[in-house]
Each structure stands twice: as C-alpha cells, then as structure tokens.
Design an enzyme around this catalytic site. Structure first.
Site, short mmCIF file in Angstrom:
data_model
loop_
_atom_site.label_atom_id
_atom_site.label_comp_id
_atom_site.label_asym_id
_atom_site.label_seq_id
_atom_site.Cartn_x
_atom_site.Cartn_y
_atom_site.Cartn_z
N SER A 67 0.82 -1.20 0.00
CA SER A 67 0.00 0.00 0.00
C SER A 67 0.86 1.25 0.00
CB SER A 67 -0.89 0.00 1.24
OG SER A 67 -1.55 1.24 1.41
N TYR A 75 -2.43 -0.10 10.01
CA TYR A 75 -2.56 -0.66 8.66
C TYR A 75 -1.25 -0.53 7.90
CZ TYR A 75 -3.86 -0.97 3.73
OH TYR A 75 -3.91 -1.31 2.40
#
Length: 285
Positions: A87, A112
């Site tokens: 990501s 995350y």
C-alpha cells in the site's frame, strides 16, 4: 457487495470460489497442496487506515497471521511467483515527492501501514531463505466500479445523490494519486508474468513497485469531477484532519515502467465517469 461481485464471476467457466479464511492455517495448507498453484496473487488483506485505529485485531489476523500462512503455503507447495498487495500507506510519512520505492518507510502513521510494511519484510525474508520469488505492489488510492464502499469516492457518490452532506477533511487541503482499477489489474498481470530474480533484485528474488497514476489530484478537484459526472453539487462539511491521515500521496512509477513497460494512465475524468455509470446502474439511481 461481496456476494454481488461473486455473482459476476461464478458463471465464468475457469472460475472456482472457495470460501476460506486465510487465517485458517490448516485449511489454506490443504488448499495449496490440492491445487498445486503455479502463481499466486494475494489481495485478501484487511484494508483501510481509519478502521485499523478502532479494530486493530482484524489487521493482525488477516495482514500478519494470514500473510504468513500464504507465504508458508507458497513455500511448501513451491510456487513460481507470489504477487501481493502492499500500500501507498507505508510511505505516507514522507515529505519528499513523488514517493519512490527506495525511500525510508520505517515510521508508519497507522497500524494498517505497519502491517503492510511488515508484509514487505516478511516476503523479502522468504525470498532470501527459500528462494520464493515475491513482488509487492504499493497501490495508490484505487477506485472504480465494484470498489470498496468505505472509500471516499463511493460514500461521496451515495451522499451526493441522496442530497446529504459529505465530510471534507482537513478542509479539502489534501491531494491523492487516484488510480483506476483497470490500470491496477493491468499492472498486476504484467508483474505476475515477470517474477523477480536474484540478479535483478540482488541478492534476493523480491521486488516492490509503486502502482499509481503518478498525477496527484487535489481533494476539492476530485469532488468537483465527481459532481460533474453525477450532475449534482455536493453539500460540503469541512472538518479537521483525521488521525492517521496524510496530506498527499504521489507515486513514482519509473521502476514499474522499466520492469514491465507499463504505468497507469487513466485520467480521473474518464475513471470517475466509468464509476458513476456503473454506480447509477448498481444503486438504481
């Protein structure tokens, strides 16, 4: 939404769905042993910065334990190439623009992001120890038909059509490198066909690539583009920055271009137009 997506795929003759949690180590090992997969595309992560603040355990189960199970399954049933989703969030503390793959990403601003950085390190380790070719793709703000309903563009469209206000964080002073889903798919398939080698990613067969539109767009410009496609004006409620968020993302895709001869290119106007056409049909708007 997930069941509706699945219904689109089920009629395809070469498609088969197995309902299995990647945190189920034994079940995943059994599946890999049975299928003898040559290549694996792993996209089954728990996504989202904000949700990781309120439900961190879901990220540990899916992104850490689940990813380890994927690596172990690939190791014991030797797979020719594992491509997995990382990501842009891993780079979000960076002030240097655009984000490059070799920038330091050791200070994540969300759990995350920390789990995705951990995935890159775990994959690197398996490439080093077991010679498993692995490639991580740092996705930059993916959008398009059938997307995640928790993403801003999705919730914005729903609210605008319903005449409800939308929350504009940091008073709109943010920029994002929005990447259309078809470009993401093209990048995944091209990378899947070209595994990392120890020579190219010395000394291990592991690579990480940015995959973004390499053209950051201001949040207010994004909202304006969505308004034009929907034919309605948004009711904007300006709010302060949220925890874990960042001011801007911007992908340097030179390495991806050099490796597979491709980088995303769909304009925001075209991508949003395709999304709105789909959304109106799906939502009955």
């Amino acid at each position: 939404m997930k069941e509706a997506r699945l219904a689109q795929l089920t009629p395809q003759p070469d498609f088969r769905f197995v309902r299995l949690d990647i945190a189920d180590r034994d079940g995943l090992a059994e599946l890999f042993a049975k299928e003898k997969a040559q290549r694996v595309v792993h996209l089954a992560a728990q996504a989202g910065v904000r949700y990781s603040i309120t439900n961190p355990q879901a990220y540990a189960d899916s992104n850490l334990a689940g990813f380890l199970n994927i690596l172990e399954a690939c190791r014991h049933n030797p797979v020719a190439h594992l491509v997995y989703a990382s990501s842009s969030s891993v780079s979000r503390r960076q002030r240097k623009m655009p984000f490059a793959e070799d920038d330091s990403v050791d200070r994540p601003v969300s759990l995350y992001a920390a789990t995705k950085k951990a995935n890159e390190l775990m994959a690197h380790t398996y490439s080093h120890l077991f010679g498993l070719p692995t490639t991580g793709l740092r996705f930059f703000t993916v959008y398009g038909p059938w997307g995640r309903p928790d993403m801003a563009y999705f919730s914005f469209a729903k609210a605008i059509l319903a005449g409800k206000p939308i929350d504009v964080f940091n008073h709109g002073h943010m920029r994002r490198d929005f990447t259309y889903i078809d470009d993401i798919v093209e990048g995944i398939i091209r990378v899947l066909d070209k595994p990392a080698t120890a020579e190219a990613a010395a000394p291990h067969a592991h690579r990480v690539f940015n995959i973004g539109n390499h053209e950051p767009v201001a949040l207010l410009e994004f909202i304006e583009t969505l308004e034009q496609a929907l034919g309605r004006e948004a009711i904007k409620e300006f709010k302060p920055m949220q925890p874990g968020d960042v001011l801007a993302t911007f992908a340097d895709t030179a390495q991806l271009q050099a490796w597979v001869g491709f980088s995303p290119k769909t304009s925001l106007k075209d991508g949003i137009g395709k999304f709105v056409t789909w959304y109106k049909g799906w939502a009955g708007a």
